[in-house]
Design a protein around this motif. Structure first.
Motif, mmCIF file in Angstrom:
data_model
loop_
_atom_site.group_PDB
_atom_site.id
_atom_site.type_symbol
_atom_site.label_atom_id
_atom_site.label_comp_id
_atom_site.label_asym_id
_atom_site.label_seq_id
_atom_site.Cartn_x
_atom_site.Cartn_y
_atom_site.Cartn_z
ATOM 1 N N ARG A 92 19.949 4.384 15.527
ATOM 2 C CA ARG A 92 19.462 5.646 16.081
ATOM 3 C C ARG A 92 18.487 6.347 15.133
ATOM 4 O O ARG A 92 17.978 7.414 15.423
ATOM 5 C CB ARG A 92 20.647 6.554 16.428
ATOM 6 N N ASN A 93 18.237 5.731 13.988
ATOM 7 C CA ASN A 93 17.199 6.215 13.077
ATOM 8 C C ASN A 93 15.967 5.310 13.261
ATOM 9 O O ASN A 93 15.819 4.679 14.299
ATOM 10 C CB ASN A 93 17.729 6.171 11.632
ATOM 11 N N ASN A 94 15.103 5.204 12.273
ATOM 12 C CA ASN A 94 13.876 4.408 12.368
ATOM 13 C C ASN A 94 14.204 2.930 12.170
ATOM 14 O O ASN A 94 13.757 2.289 11.226
ATOM 15 C CB ASN A 94 12.921 4.891 11.266
ATOM 16 N N GLY A 95 15.022 2.355 13.089
ATOM 17 C CA GLY A 95 15.637 1.041 12.893
ATOM 18 C C GLY A 95 14.685 -0.109 12.603
ATOM 19 O O GLY A 95 13.639 -0.242 13.231
ATOM 20 N N ILE A 101 22.669 12.767 7.818
ATOM 21 C CA ILE A 101 21.884 12.211 8.932
ATOM 22 C C ILE A 101 22.769 11.788 10.103
ATOM 23 O O ILE A 101 22.605 12.266 11.216
ATOM 24 C CB ILE A 101 21.043 10.995 8.458
ATOM 25 N N HIS A 112 23.220 12.869 14.833
ATOM 26 C CA HIS A 112 22.594 12.227 15.996
ATOM 27 C C HIS A 112 23.260 12.758 17.249
ATOM 28 O O HIS A 112 24.492 12.813 17.325
ATOM 29 C CB HIS A 112 22.791 10.704 15.944
ATOM 30 N N GLN A 146 21.643 10.272 22.820
ATOM 31 C CA GLN A 146 20.587 9.348 22.385
ATOM 32 C C GLN A 146 21.053 7.907 22.602
ATOM 33 O O GLN A 146 22.178 7.555 22.270
ATOM 34 C CB GLN A 146 20.325 9.559 20.891
ATOM 35 N N SER A 174 14.226 8.858 6.965
ATOM 36 C CA SER A 174 13.971 10.111 7.679
ATOM 37 C C SER A 174 13.137 9.947 8.950
ATOM 38 O O SER A 174 12.966 10.904 9.704
ATOM 39 C CB SER A 174 13.239 11.084 6.740
ATOM 40 N N GLY A 175 12.634 8.741 9.202
ATOM 41 C CA GLY A 175 11.677 8.564 10.299
ATOM 42 C C GLY A 175 12.232 8.845 11.674
ATOM 43 O O GLY A 175 11.568 9.451 12.521
ATOM 44 N N GLY A 176 13.459 8.415 11.930
ATOM 45 C CA GLY A 176 13.999 8.526 13.276
ATOM 46 C C GLY A 176 14.353 9.945 13.658
ATOM 47 O O GLY A 176 14.363 10.298 14.838
ATOM 48 N N VAL A 177 14.641 10.789 12.678
ATOM 49 C CA VAL A 177 15.087 12.147 12.991
ATOM 50 C C VAL A 177 13.919 13.138 12.964
ATOM 51 O O VAL A 177 13.746 13.927 13.884
ATOM 52 C CB VAL A 177 16.203 12.583 12.015
#
Lengths: 288, 288, 288, 288
Positions: free
Chosen positions: B180-183, B263, B267, B271, D72-75
């Motif tokens: 759910r982050n910048n995977g 972080i 979420h 999402q 930090s990209g995804g958030v």
């Protein structure tokens, strides 16, 4: 040449025989490997370190493998190494009848690649040693083409070195191609193989240059014998030449076996096989 | 070995027990990590910098991690580090009952990897120091296998160093695995972990070599104690040996917690979770 | 500027003519290539090696290519090199009528990129040589912008060098774009091209700096002639300037031909063409 | 902590406010950037080049950016740089009301990152200069944290340097995120941004260290002013401190504009927008 004329060209010259295509592909791939890879060693040696060093040789040879596999991977699997082709046969991923052609194409490609390096750096070779091509000593240039053992290295340690480094190479190549493990996305295998070559060169390169490939070593060595370095390229290092030919063949099979025994045979059959590997598809078409 | 004989081999020897498979996988992964990673340090030290340096050691160890995770990631998650396994247990991603076996397999793999480095460079070790294996001084070779603190480093700074570097390691590993982050695309996690190790070595490597892994440090240190360097490997650096064992375990859990608190818990549940992580899938199967 | 005002901006200024768009794209791409690529050489030379060396120049120029292709790849194919554009025309992948505009845009971009390097390092140039801009000797700075042959290099060897290196470049670029070979995943071609440039610089960079690109070489050379280095930039190295202009055009076509003859025409027609290449799609729209 | 207890933790502490989440994310990302990035400079300086150099600093800072964007990209989009956040606002990709919070979080993260570098290398700082923290001279250490101009650099050249390098940074970041250009596969943008930072450091790093980021420069500079280096960190280099604060803000907007005017507004509207960018998705949710 327009698209249409290429069409007709295709009708005339396109090879219907898949083994012939694969031989061309292995030839071209191994040519690229040696022209670029040994080119990196050449630039380092002939510039006396001004334009090269351990970093450029190791990274460069690794990227040469990556590019060579991109050139040949889709047609012939991108082995560019008899030790890989043999391990593929032993594990049922390449037909045994194809093995001699694969190996021959690899040796020819490596030989012609060595010719290219000599040609492209001809003026530099002449400048470097006033035209005298030497195998040992401060002006030696034979190690641009083939590997030679470090002075301290015994034959048995050198043989073990080549067995182990090729075993790790094949073990990792099998892991990278195993879609039921942490599979590399389709089309990126050549990059991961390049990263593998980097660490092999950094960790196991000091004893004898980490050939791990009979074609990479014997092809260019033959060229140097003919081109003026003479038969000393075979006698140097206590007749070293046969070690990077024989040991990688053993090591490659050993590494493939270790991977299969420790990892592959334990995959549960119900696990889905994801088809995200060019190698995987290719092997299937080759076997039948 | 033909495909058919491999089938029957599989029927005879394939492990039904998933923990046994995972132990084999962690053993092989950690073996690769140490054989290649400490091999890079060995090449640098034993060639007295001719074939290595800070760049080859840092890049090489990082690529050793990448390859080791490709070898073991699909079966056991590719922890190859007790600090990672512990953090996975604490955050509910690995069953606590599996932890001792994971750690044991990692230590064994690291120990055998150290044996391989010593074997493959046996002639070089003998040449380097005339057969005398030293822990300190200009001919020291013990730091090829385990980490030692810089002369200026106090125990408390060294402990903090290992806590912080392992915390950053785990924080980033959790980010990389968080879909759910910048995977990271599935199958490329090992490469990003390698890039992470590069910057950790470049930024936090000077104090004490950035072990961040009890198995990576204690396994090979035990080997050196037995193989001829003696008990000084434990007493050197003000009894340094326990710091890279204890501090990474704390730091790993701390880093995982920081990531979750800053972080992950924020979420929003709506999402969508994208299923693009091998680690993610693996962890689920391990928990139940 | 809000989204709405950008909308109206788009209505007023958006180019409907695709060739005009492509010219802008090639201009910007080649500008980035030279501003960053020659910037790397500038940093190495002007710091007298303190902040640069063979590694930073080779890796930096390669990454400059990667970024330049990301900037221009989707609109104009990211050729940023007349030798690539010519080979695309010869093989029916770019309309011949577009070639002059592509080449003009590339030259202009390279020229303006050279202006940027001179501007951004103006103080450093003045400090380096007290304001005297020299082509040869220990304070030479002309080779920051264009390539010059090594002292030992004959014209014929130099010509062959530029033919061969550009041939390998195109051969590999064609392999990378060939979706029926070991295709690179869509969107990652620029990275693989960067890796290719790395190994070309490491293996074939010593003779004459591996220009492989008439715009990259002649554009900045013209700038130096005007900016104060004088006409010696054309006469130096036995009137070297025309070699990196003519030889890459020949070499590029040769390399493309070799790839087509040895690999591409042998693909069986029944093999599915996977549409995973931006270049592939772009070429089709360009041809009609 | 079991999965269940984490659930309840989530219920208690999870932030419902998306701006608060984003602030935490930018804080953590910028912390990672400085802790690892300035850590690389620290290792180079404090070891007097034994464990670092231009390569490790440039590659390390670049990989620090990559990891920080993965964290930090995804958030929050992984800006970790006020110049990027401003350019996103100007081009309608981030709400103006969010800008002050983003910038504050970035400064705080950078400041705390500098604290971490000082803490982790505390013993090394004391050893290096006997506890005296100097801004200039052979034992200077202030440039571990913030950038200072080269002796030859005029303010106007330095200002232009920071405008241009940040303009190229933003231009390329916009290209990388533009799904109608040669788009980077989803989840790999942070790696390409890292490659971009490498070439920027290699080509534009010599004048003044290529800060390109007000938070990266002013945050750690403030820390050094407080921690014992004194107000000289602001007066050094002809009051240099404000240049890497103001110039990147201008340069970033300029670079974004150049990309939009030369490339983006010319995309034909009928071209399909592929949804393969995390940044793209994130920006949409941020705008409304």
């Amino acid at each position: 040449m327009s698209w249409k004329s290429k069409r007709s060209l295709k009708e005339k010259f396109a090879l219907k025989n898949s083994l012939a295509k694969e031989a061309l592909s292995e030839f071209l791939g191994t040519f690229i490997l040696i022209a670029l890879g040994c080119g990196c060693v050449g630039q380092d040696v002939l510039s006396r370190g001004a334009y090269g060093g351990p970093m450029t040789v190791s990274l460069g040879f690794a990227m040469a493998v990556t590019i060579a596999v991109y050139v040949s991977g889709g047609v012939s699997g991108g082995h560019i190494n008899p030790a890989i082709s043999l391990a593929m046969c032993v594990t049922g991923r390449l037909k045994w009848t194809k093995l001699p052609i694969y190996i021959l194409a690899q040796f020819l490609g490596a030989f012609v690649g060595a010719v290219a390096v000599f040609g492209i750096y001809y003026d530099a070779f002449m400048e470097y040693s006033n035209g005298i091509l030497e195998v040992t000593g401060p002006n030696a240039t034979a190690h641009i083409f083939a590997t030679y053992p470090a002075p301290y290295l015994s034959l048995i340690n050198g043989f073990a070195d080549q067995v182990m480094s090729t075993a790790v190479l094949l073990l990792a190549v099998f892991a990278i191609s195993d879609t039921r493990n942490n599979g590399v996305p389709k089309g990126l295998e050549p990059i991961v193989v390049g990263l593998l070559i980097i660490v092999l060169n950094f960790s196991l390169g000091m004893n004898s240059g980490c050939a791990m490939n009979p074609a990479r070593d014997l092809g260019p060595r033959l060229f140097t014998a003919i081109a003026g370095w003479g038969m000393e390229v075979f006698t140097a290092g206590n007749n070293w030449w046969w070690v990077p030919v024989v040991a990688p063949m053993l090591g490659g099979v050993l590494g493939a076996m270790i991977y299969i025994v420790l990892i592959e045979i334990h995959h549960s059959d119900t696990q889905p096989v994801e088809e995200n590997s060019v190698h995987g598809k290719h092997e299937l078409t080759n076997v039948e």
